[in-house]
Design an enzyme around this catalytic site. Structure first.
Site, PDB file in Angstrom:
ATOM      1  N   ASN A 208      -0.707  -7.623  -3.926  1.00 57.75           N
ATOM      2  CA  ASN A 208      -1.455  -6.804  -4.881  1.00 57.75           C
ATOM      3  C   ASN A 208      -0.548  -5.826  -5.634  1.00 57.75           C
ATOM      4  O   ASN A 208       0.466  -5.377  -5.109  1.00 57.75           O
ATOM      5  CB  ASN A 208      -2.540  -5.999  -4.148  1.00 57.75           C
TER       6      ASN A 208
ATOM      7  N   ASP B 100      -7.304  -5.249  -4.384  1.00 57.85           N
ATOM      8  CA  ASP B 100      -6.339  -5.575  -3.334  1.00 57.85           C
ATOM      9  C   ASP B 100      -6.350  -7.066  -3.011  1.00 57.85           C
ATOM     10  O   ASP B 100      -6.211  -7.453  -1.865  1.00 57.85           O
ATOM     11  CB  ASP B 100      -6.590  -4.747  -2.059  1.00 57.85           C
TER      12      ASP B 100
ATOM     13  N   GLU C 103       0.825  -1.206   0.000  1.00 54.29           N
ATOM     14  CA  GLU C 103       0.000   0.000   0.000  1.00 54.29           C
ATOM     15  C   GLU C 103       0.864   1.264   0.000  1.00 54.29           C
ATOM     16  O   GLU C 103       0.366   2.376   0.187  1.00 54.29           O
ATOM     17  CB  GLU C 103      -0.937  -0.009   1.224  1.00 54.29           C
TER      18      GLU C 103
HETATM   19 CA    CA Z   1      -2.517  -5.471   0.083  1.00 56.85          CA
END
Ligand code: CA
Length: 599
Positions: free
Chosen positions: A284, A326, A200
């Site tokens: 992700n 995600d 992230e």
């Molecule tokens: Ca993630």
């Protein structure tokens, strides 16, 4: 595995059988052999196949109701306790959330002072600010008389298992770029395998192999970029055509976006000694808003098979090409030999975050089956011919688009919390969540060390209103056999034993034993905090079977309690807070290790 390696292990194993006292771990460890000793629990997933199955059967379906608390030890930490302990000889090792103490508990006197306590020196407290979802650690590893742990601020440390003295430390991740380490390492053929977190934050994912004796870096394989960085060479043979071609880790991205494209590896690694392949998934792609990165975004949200000696990639399969939600691909993989289509096949079973239970041929990466095990609206299944996930265009996120009812939500049908498999029942025990989400894509610019997400997410309970499940899944019949509904997400790992008892914990603090064949509740105990840890079992110095779980609520699901987040902020913890507003009323924070046995 080379024959030279096999023979050196053989010698070590023979020496050990004659000379090693139980409390003196062997100097040269055959971990594969050692993991078969059910008295101990020598790696986080119990064995290289990641079964979390123990042959111990003193505790069984008839007597589990008599389980009693044997002892407790407070860890002195109050953030999320996702780790399970290791048991080597007569010592239990537990690694805490940041600041990552490694505690050695003498099982001959567990409530006495710890045998030793190791804390890495000069830890970077700023690392807490770049941990996306609590400051967790998922466990330690053991080999050759040393315990290995990762720290949130990006180091791998080797510690003498007997004395607690530091042997070596290697800085691997850079918190200034938002990189942390939370995963449990795995030791394969004297290499400590470690991956990074920070999907992230626009970091670039990798797995690194360190020499277990010296900490020297043997190889590093990135999840994005040119083939030479991904360690893709002439022996790379992916099963599906879309994974073949030169430098796909560059060409499946907009210009230079692979450099900040994620694909981190904060989950689980399995190893097949016969095929000599390690398996692990990639996280992700970043940012979450998929509109900002057209293409398949290789090699994110997929799985690699690699040679442990060199890191060389052998095959790859992408669970979620151009991931939109995600759906990190980092969950556990159970390596099983199952009767499929009339013959025994070496398969890899993956309860994937995108909602499907995949069965892959683990020699080739071919998808044999993929069946939904939770609520799925984000896709219409997997095309077994091309291997591609079939996306639901109606749920495709974009900038300024508010899309409701996307299932599963960002943490997936299941996140990192690992399953267990019993060869007796031939069932997989799957702890997971039942959540959907509303998703709004936003624009986002990359600034090193700051969140790089590009989405406003609000999570809600899935169909039925319960937020968690503990399921038994038959990977051959490809169906759910039984299912237990839980109010909160089941964020703990699973354990199953030869006594046909399966164990798991709940986020409101119940530690439960259920009949592995029927799911009938046999026993439960209310601990002092929500459970997100990993249960283990071992035989104590007194010959009795013990079961251990750490309580200590937190993690992404429990960040509202561990991080004291405001329940009025629906998008806090990347949207998880909205689905967990009642958790603070149901549990308190604080880490305590609980151990149970029969009277
Ligand atoms: Ca993630």
């Amino acid at each position: 595995m080379s024959s030279r390696f096999l023979s050196s292990l053989g010698v070590a194993a023979v020496l050990c059988a004659c000379a090693c006292a139980r409390s003196n771990p062997p100097v040269k460890t055959d971990l594969h052999q050692l993991s078969r000793d059910d008295a101990q629990w020598v790696m986080p997933a119990k064995d290289y196949a990641s079964t979390r199955y123990s042959g111990l059967a003193q505790i069984n379906t008839s007597n589990a109701k008599q389980l009693k608390l044997a002892w407790t030890v407070s860890t002195g930490h109050d953030r999320g306790h996702e780790a399970g302990p290791l048991v080597i000889g007569d010592t239990m090792y537990y690694v805490t959330p940041f600041p990552n103490d490694l505690i050695a508990i003498d099982l001959k006197n567990p409530t006495g002072p710890p045998k030793w306590k190791y804390r890495p020196q000069n830890l970077e407290t700023e690392s807490q600010g770049v941990a996306c979802c609590d400051v967790v650690n998922r466990g330690a590893a053991y080999a050759n008389g040393k315990v290995f742990l990762n720290t949130l601020d990006g180091r791998t440390c080797a510690v003498d298992a007997e004395t607690g003295k530091e042997v070596w430390v290697r800085q691997l991740a850079d918190i200034n770029r938002g990189e942390t380490i939370t995963m449990a390492p795995l030791v394969v053929k004297n290499k400590v395998l470690v991956g990074d977190s920070g999907g992230e934050f626009g970091v670039r994912g990798w797995v690194t192999a360190l020499d277990s004796e010296t900490g020297k870096i043997a190889w590093r394989a990135y999840a994005t970029g040119p083939d030479k960085d991904v360690l893709i060479g002439p022996n790379f043979k992916p099963f599906y055509a879309t994974d073949r071609g030169k430098d796909l880790g560059v060409s499946t991205w907009p210009k230079d976006k692979w450099k900040i494209g994620g694909g981190t590896m904060w989950g689980w690694i399995s190893y097949d000694p016969e095929l000599d392949l390690i398996y692990y998934g990639t996280g992700n792609p970043g940012p979450w808003n998929p509109e900002l990165r057209p293409g398949d975004n290789k090699w994110t949200s997929g799985i690699f098979a690699r040679r442990p000696d060199t890191g060389e990639a052998v095959w790859y399969y992408q669970w979620s090409p151009h991931d939109e939600f995600d759906y990190d691909g980092i969950n556990e993989q159970l390596l099983l030999d199952l009767p499929i289509g009339g013959k025994t096949r070496k398969v890899l079973v993956r309860p994937e975050r995108n909602g499907y239970m995949y069965v892959l041929d683990r020699a080739t990466g071919e998808v044999l089956s993929a069946d939904a095990y939770g609520a799925v609206t984000s896709s219409f299944g997997v095309d077994l011919k091309s291997g591609r996930l079939i996306p639901n265009k109606a749920k495709e996120p974009g900038t300024g688009k508010v899309i409701p009812d996307i299932c599963p939500a960002a943490p997936g049908a299941k996140d990192w919390q690992p399953s267990a498999y019993s060869p007796r029942t031939r069932l997989i025990y799957v702890p997971h969540q039942n959540l959907c989400m509303q998703h709004e894509g936003t624009d986002v610019n990359y600034i090193a060390g700051t969140p790089y997400v590009g989405a406003n997410v609000v999570m809600v309970p899935g169909p039925g209103g319960h937020r968690g499940e503990f399921d038994a899944w038959d990977p051959v019949q490809r169906k759910k056999v039984w299912s237990i509904r839980e109010n909160f997400p089941v964020w703990s790992g699973a354990l199953v034993t030869a006594g046909d008892v399966a164990f798991y914990g709940t986020m409101d603090g119940w530690f439960k034993a259920v009949d592995a064949r029927t799911g009938t509740l046999l026993w439960q105990f209310k601990t002092s905090s929500g459970i997100i840890g990993q249960p283990v079992t071992y035989r104590g110095p007194d010959g009795k079977q013990y079961v251990t779980i750490a309580a200590g609520v937190g993690g992404w699901a429990g960040a509202i309690v561990a991080g004291g987040l405001d329940p009025r902020d629906a998008t806090a913890a990347l949207g998880f807070v909205n689905a967990m507003k009642d958790l603070p009323g149901a549990t308190n924070k604080g880490g305590v290790i609980y151990t149970f046995a029969l009277p």
